[in-house]
Design a protein around this motif. Sequence first.
Motif, short mmCIF file in Angstrom:
data_model
loop_
_atom_site.label_atom_id
_atom_site.label_comp_id
_atom_site.label_asym_id
_atom_site.label_seq_id
_atom_site.Cartn_x
_atom_site.Cartn_y
_atom_site.Cartn_z
N ALA A 150 0.98 -1.09 -0.07
CA ALA A 150 0.05 -0.02 -0.06
C ALA A 150 0.71 1.29 -0.04
N ARG A 151 1.86 1.10 0.67
CA ARG A 151 2.76 2.53 0.75
C ARG A 151 3.33 2.71 -0.72
N SER A 152 3.87 1.54 -1.27
CA SER A 152 4.37 1.80 -2.84
C SER A 152 3.25 2.16 -3.58
N VAL A 153 2.06 1.49 -3.51
CA VAL A 153 0.93 2.18 -4.36
C VAL A 153 0.66 3.61 -4.20
N LEU A 154 0.61 4.07 -2.81
CA LEU A 154 0.22 5.52 -2.68
C LEU A 154 1.44 6.43 -3.32
N ARG A 155 2.78 5.78 -3.01
CA ARG A 155 3.81 6.61 -3.75
C ARG A 155 3.73 6.70 -5.32
N SER A 156 3.25 5.75 -5.74
CA SER A 156 3.14 5.69 -7.32
C SER A 156 2.46 6.55 -7.94
N GLY A 157 1.33 7.36 -7.28
CA GLY A 157 0.58 8.35 -7.76
C GLY A 157 -0.45 7.74 -8.54
N ARG A 158 -0.82 6.43 -8.61
CA ARG A 158 -1.92 5.81 -9.64
C ARG A 158 -3.23 6.16 -9.18
N LEU A 159 -3.24 6.42 -7.85
CA LEU A 159 -4.79 6.62 -7.13
C LEU A 159 -4.81 8.27 -6.85
N GLY A 160 -3.79 8.98 -7.30
CA GLY A 160 -3.95 10.36 -6.97
C GLY A 160 -3.51 10.73 -5.38
N ARG A 161 -3.51 11.95 -5.19
CA ARG A 161 -2.92 12.43 -3.87
C ARG A 161 -4.10 11.76 -2.74
N PRO A 162 -3.32 11.23 -1.82
CA PRO A 162 -4.30 10.77 -0.67
C PRO A 162 -5.01 12.06 -0.04
N ARG A 163 -6.56 11.92 0.20
CA ARG A 163 -7.17 12.95 0.81
C ARG A 163 -7.64 12.71 2.27
N HIS A 278 -18.52 -2.97 23.31
CA HIS A 278 -19.40 -4.26 23.52
C HIS A 278 -20.40 -4.38 21.97
N GLY A 279 -20.59 -5.38 21.87
CA GLY A 279 -21.30 -5.76 20.66
C GLY A 279 -20.29 -5.99 19.38
N LEU A 280 -20.73 -5.18 18.39
CA LEU A 280 -20.05 -5.26 16.89
C LEU A 280 -18.66 -5.04 17.04
N ARG A 281 -17.72 -5.82 16.79
CA ARG A 281 -16.41 -5.51 16.69
C ARG A 281 -15.83 -5.19 14.97
N ARG A 282 -15.21 -4.17 15.02
CA ARG A 282 -14.76 -3.81 13.90
C ARG A 282 -13.07 -3.21 13.71
N ALA A 283 -12.59 -3.52 12.59
CA ALA A 283 -11.35 -3.00 12.56
C ALA A 283 -11.48 -2.47 10.84
N GLU A 284 -11.09 -1.30 10.71
CA GLU A 284 -11.15 -0.82 9.29
C GLU A 284 -9.98 0.17 9.19
N ARG A 285 -9.48 0.25 7.88
CA ARG A 285 -8.41 1.33 7.49
C ARG A 285 -8.52 1.53 6.09
N THR A 286 -9.29 2.59 5.60
CA THR A 286 -9.44 2.78 4.33
C THR A 286 -8.92 4.29 3.94
N ILE A 287 -8.36 4.56 2.73
CA ILE A 287 -7.62 5.64 2.24
C ILE A 287 -8.41 6.00 0.98
N TRP A 288 -8.89 7.35 0.99
CA TRP A 288 -9.36 7.85 -0.28
C TRP A 288 -8.45 8.76 -0.75
N CYS A 289 -8.33 8.42 -2.05
CA CYS A 289 -7.38 9.32 -2.91
C CYS A 289 -8.13 10.33 -4.03
N ALA A 290 -7.21 10.95 -4.69
CA ALA A 290 -7.98 11.76 -5.66
C ALA A 290 -8.71 10.91 -6.72
N ALA A 291 -8.29 9.78 -6.92
CA ALA A 291 -8.59 9.07 -8.28
C ALA A 291 -9.10 7.59 -7.69
N GLY A 292 -9.02 7.28 -6.45
CA GLY A 292 -9.59 6.09 -6.07
C GLY A 292 -9.45 5.80 -4.34
N SER A 293 -9.69 4.34 -4.28
CA SER A 293 -9.53 4.23 -2.84
C SER A 293 -8.66 3.05 -2.46
#
Length: 415
Positions: A150-163, A278-293
């Motif tokens: 993911a670090r390399s994908v973000l640095r490649s610029g294919r998804l645009g700048r992280p927002r 309590h209740g629902l357990r969740r783990a999420e890490r999502t990055i939205w960029c200028a052209a994708g996520s």
Amino acid sequence: MVRPMELMLIGCGGMGRRYVAGLSRLVGIGHEGFDGSQVRFSCLVDQVRERAQALADEVAEATGHRPAVAGSIAAGLAAAAVDGAVVASSTIAHASICAELVAAGVSILVEKPLTTDVNSGVETMRAAHAAGVVLAVAENVRREPVNRWARSVLRSGRLGRPRFVLDQVFTGADAIQLTPWRHRAESGGLLLDVAVHNADVLEYLLGPVAAVLGGITRLEEPIRRRASTMTVGSSAFYDRFTPELPETVEADADDVLAALLSFTGGAVGQWVQHQAAHGLRRAERTIWCAAGSIELPPDRSGSLPRVTLDGAVVGREELAALADPDDGPAWSLPPVEAGLWGDARTVAGAGDFAYIDGTLVAIELADFVTAVRGGGTPEVDAATGLRAMALVEAVARAGRDGGPVVPAEFGRARP
């Protein structure tokens, strides 16, 4: 032929068992410089001798070499050759243990967090720097293939700048999380122990946090209880110690963190670490960029990420290529990591939690051994480990004092 690297392991509880699993994974791949004749545990140290003896048996079974056993660092140094030490004790003891090892001229790989607070961590870093010894912090989540990718994908610029990044964890309820000391403020507390993972990964992927624009930490569960089933993925390594847990623990350390972050690269982030959910357990890490996520899977789950680009989901066979730079060699994992995962271009390390966890610890050990042998800087040095701690402390300060808080900078201290 590389001279054998003799390691002392301090702390023979659940984390110590994870290091044994990690060393077994490392020596098992037969990579040059890291087989069983070139790196091993020479001594195990624990105040509870029965724990050290039991873990020495595990080491002998896994590697064919039984380390010496000692009740103190001094006794361990007298009993065996030691080129470096792995500190896997409770956090409250980290500062004093590191001070003793630095005085003896021994390089250190210390479990995160480095110490119980940033100020004492800075003192430890300065002492190691002055003594010329390597001081590495065991931060493993960044080393998952999916985060390398993911670090390399973000640095490649294919998804645009992280927002924008959304990083959130909901788990824990009112259960004792592995050990009672994690719920005590004198040991740094639960948030410092677990949230440094997220802090480190956020900055690993998106660069430094410029400011905590707002935040809060608080205590939701003042009484923690021994649960029949722990909600922590690493609980299998601690199961033999579960009968030793008290029925309840009075907690005085915060267990909830929520913050709004501003990154130097322009992205904004929402970060929630809810260790009393309590209740629902969740783990999420999502990055939205200028052209994708990028939707990243839960840590150490072995699941694939999900990339949406130009309105379409990228196929799994196309994921690795997203990390390839426009100029230069194709993206791949470093050689030792490729050997451990079995594929230099794997996007997600397959396996159950214990297998993935052991592999990540193996990568930490290989990085530490390489730094000690070459007199270099480990990937996660003291300054980097302190940076993650400072981000957690900055959220607490924002909640206490109000207004934006700028996390402290530490540079990179090279021995």
